[in-house]
Design a protein around this motif. Structure first.
Motif, PDB file in Angstrom:
ATOM      1  N   GLY A   6       0.796  -1.571  -0.110  1.00  0.00           N
ATOM      2  CA  GLY A   6       0.019   0.072  -0.703  1.00  0.00           C
ATOM      3  C   GLY A   6       1.073   1.360   0.254  1.00  0.00           C
ATOM      4  O   GLY A   6       0.253   2.916  -0.152  1.00  0.00           O
ATOM      5  N   LYS A   7       2.174   0.794  -0.073  1.00  0.00           N
ATOM      6  CA  LYS A   7       2.820   2.081  -0.093  1.00  0.00           C
ATOM      7  C   LYS A   7       3.877   2.191  -1.742  1.00  0.00           C
ATOM      8  O   LYS A   7       5.077   2.573  -1.761  1.00  0.00           O
ATOM      9  N   HIS A   8       3.249   1.373  -2.345  1.00  0.00           N
ATOM     10  CA  HIS A   8       4.645   1.797  -3.471  1.00  0.00           C
ATOM     11  C   HIS A   8       3.697   3.265  -4.260  1.00  0.00           C
ATOM     12  O   HIS A   8       3.031   3.742  -4.536  1.00  0.00           O
ATOM     13  N   PHE A   9       4.958   3.242  -5.735  1.00  0.00           N
ATOM     14  CA  PHE A   9       4.703   4.157  -6.430  1.00  0.00           C
ATOM     15  C   PHE A   9       2.951   3.409  -7.619  1.00  0.00           C
ATOM     16  O   PHE A   9       3.828   2.579  -7.235  1.00  0.00           O
ATOM     17  N   THR A  10       3.567   4.006  -8.330  1.00  0.00           N
ATOM     18  CA  THR A  10       1.898   3.854  -8.969  1.00  0.00           C
ATOM     19  C   THR A  10       2.973   3.168 -10.493  1.00  0.00           C
ATOM     20  O   THR A  10       2.928   2.370 -10.289  1.00  0.00           O
ATOM     21  N   GLU A  11       4.246   4.103 -10.711  1.00  0.00           N
ATOM     22  CA  GLU A  11       4.957   3.551 -11.770  1.00  0.00           C
ATOM     23  C   GLU A  11       5.785   2.258 -11.103  1.00  0.00           C
ATOM     24  O   GLU A  11       5.584   0.838 -12.063  1.00  0.00           O
TER      25      GLU A  11
END
Length: 174
Positions: free
Chosen positions: A62-67
């Motif tokens: 839940g803490k990842h970048f969209t990229e």
């Protein structure tokens, strides 16, 4: 068991280690744990050449970048994996222990336990083995990791890139 496997596969290529682990040692009992980072793509590429049905596990904290999530989806599609699994924290754990989503600021170990350790433990229950992308050159604590190693829970970690250098990774990434 892990030591015997390690001795038996010593000096073999990453491809040979993976093929043996996937087809002979742990058929239908092995999964790839992947961060879907640049270097992780190398392991994914090698696994895809052997068996695209091997489960691919991704810890979605839940803490990842969209990229990062987009790159994950691109690689799954490009390599043709048929069993990619997104491992998420238990909503009840998040509500009880990290309701604001900022536990990482004050208690990073507790945050990792909720968002990484527990989801991975749950997901690995049906498997006897996991494939990693760990390499000896990554850190002083990894200088002696074997090709096959027993985890504390008795499962076997397969580290096919253990002997790879940064130059080998770069060459394989092209």
């Amino acid at each position: 068991m892990a030591r015997a496997m390690d001795a038996d596969m010593s000096g073999k290529s990453a491809e040979a280690v993976l093929e043996t682990a996937i087809k002979e040692l742990f058929p239908r009992q092995i999964a790839v744990l992947s961060s879907f980072g640049t270097e992780a793509a190398v392991v994914l590429h090698l696994v895809a050449q052997i068996d695209r049905s091997v489960p691919i596990l991704f810890l979605e904290t839940g803490k990842h970048f969209t990229e990062t999530l987009m790159y994950r989806d691109i690689l799954i599609d490009r390599f043709g994996f048929t069993d990619a699994r997104e491992l998420k924290p238990d909503p009840a754990d998040l509500a009880a222990k990290d309701p604001n989503g900022d536990l990482w600021k004050s208690k990073p170990d507790a945050c990792c336990a909720i968002r990484k350790v527990l989801p991975l433990q749950r997901a690995m229950q049906p498997f006897a083995s996991q494939i990693t992308g760990r390499k000896r050159v990554q850190a002083s604590t990894r200088k002696s990791i074997p090709l096959f190693e027993a985890s504390a829970d008795g499962k076997i970690k397969v580290n096919p890139l253990t002997h790879w250098t940064p130059d080998m990774i770069r060459a394989a990434s092209r």
